[in-house]
Design an enzyme around this catalytic site. Structure first.
Site, PDB file in Angstrom:
ATOM      1  CG  ASP A 191    -110.781  15.415  60.684  1.00 59.89           C
ATOM      2  OD1 ASP A 191    -109.829  14.969  59.917  1.00 59.89           O
ATOM      3  OD2 ASP A 191    -111.309  16.199  61.293  1.00 59.89           O
TER       4      ASP A 191
ATOM      5  NE  ARG B  24    -109.460  18.419  61.012  1.00 57.18           N
ATOM      6  CZ  ARG B  24    -108.469  18.260  60.217  1.00 57.18           C
ATOM      7  NH1 ARG B  24    -107.465  19.299  60.049  1.00 57.18           N
ATOM      8  NH2 ARG B  24    -108.068  17.066  59.445  1.00 57.18           N
TER       9      ARG B  24
ATOM     10  CG  HIS C  22    -112.355  15.934  55.669  1.00 55.11           C
ATOM     11  ND1 HIS C  22    -110.959  16.473  56.369  1.00 55.11           N
ATOM     12  CD2 HIS C  22    -112.249  14.601  55.580  1.00 55.11           C
ATOM     13  CE1 HIS C  22    -110.545  15.465  57.133  1.00 55.11           C
ATOM     14  NE2 HIS C  22    -111.300  14.324  56.792  1.00 55.11           N
TER      15      HIS C  22
ATOM     16  CB  CYS D 265    -108.772  13.582  54.244  1.00 54.00           C
ATOM     17  SG  CYS D 265    -109.183  12.129  55.156  1.00 54.00           S
TER      18      CYS D 265
ATOM     19  CB  CYS E 194    -113.771  11.756  57.090  1.00 57.66           C
ATOM     20  SG  CYS E 194    -112.181  11.212  57.807  1.00 57.66           S
TER      21      CYS E 194
HETATM   22 ZN   LIG Z   1    -110.633  12.288  57.038  1.00 58.01          ZN
END
Ligand SMILES: [Zn+2]
Length: 228
Positions: free
Chosen positions: A41, A43, A98, A101, A39
């Protein structure tokens, strides 16, 4: 933006001099062992999580770690898979979702992205996972349904991955391994899809065979049987 410039300065002063030989070697080519689809993302940092060096992971990131099925859509992730499998000849592909999400939350609550048509359209590729979860147990709620959807999305994207001709050809020959993982941000843990067991299990070191989603190599098996 100052944060990035300061960080680059620190890299130039502290990291680059120590790895000068590695960067010199990498300046003329790459030979990554693994393609890592995850992803976007902020993090999720694959190189940090797996303690890898530059040149080891061929990373492709998008909202929801999605791989559209073959024939429906040609975009960055499909081109990256084709290049990784055919040109770079990676040995593994990992699809990694993850915890927490935002894309999976949007799949559960499409009204949240009603004003974001590009995101909403992209997340149609996660519809199979949403449907599987809804049919499985409509009573699941809160964290459980998000966790379940995140895992089912990884399984659905693994299925899509297998529709890519370059991937299918190498899986049939047994020269590529595929893996579906979910990374837990809070606990620093990974659960891996074990196709033999049909469920996610903790990814632990020194477990042999490791859990993976690789199907049986049909053509390699046919060759072995013919020689037997
Ligand atoms: Zn995500």
């Amino acid at each position: 933006m100052e944060r990035l410039i300061e960080g680059f300065d620190q890299f130039r002063r502290e990291v680059f001099p120590q790895q000068r030989e590695l960067f010199k070697k990498l300046a003329h080519g790459q030979n990554p062992h693994t393609m890592f689809i995850t992803c976007a993302d902020s993090r999720v940092m694959p190189e940090m999580i797996f303690s890898t060096q530059p040149g080891e992971l061929f990373v492709s990131r998008n909202v929801g770690n999605i791989v559209p099925p073959y024939g429906q859509f040609v975009g960055g992730v499909i081109a990256a898979i084709e290049y990784a499998v055919q040109a770079l000849e990676v040995q593994n592909i990992v699809i990694c979702g993850h915890s927490d999400c935002g894309a999976m939350k949007a799949v559960l609550h499409p009204e949240h992205v009603a004003d974001k048509p590009a995101v909403a359209t992209w997340l149609h590729h996660a519809e199979t996972a949403r449907h599987v979860v809804a049919q499985h147990d409509p009573e699941l709620c809160g964290h459980d349904v998000l966790k379940c959807l995140t895992e089912e999305n990884v399984v659905a994207q693994l299925d899509h991955l297998r529709t890519q001709p370059a991937v299918a050809a190498r899986l049939a020959r047994g020269t590529l391994r595929i893996h579906g993982w979910v990374y837990d941000i809070e606990h620093g843990e990974i659960r891996a899809f074990d196709a033999k067991l049909g469920k996610f299990v903790p990814l632990l070191p020194n477990v042999c065979p490791m859990p993976e989603a690789t199907p049986r190599p049909r053509l390699a098996q046919a060759v072995a049987e013919a020689l037997a």
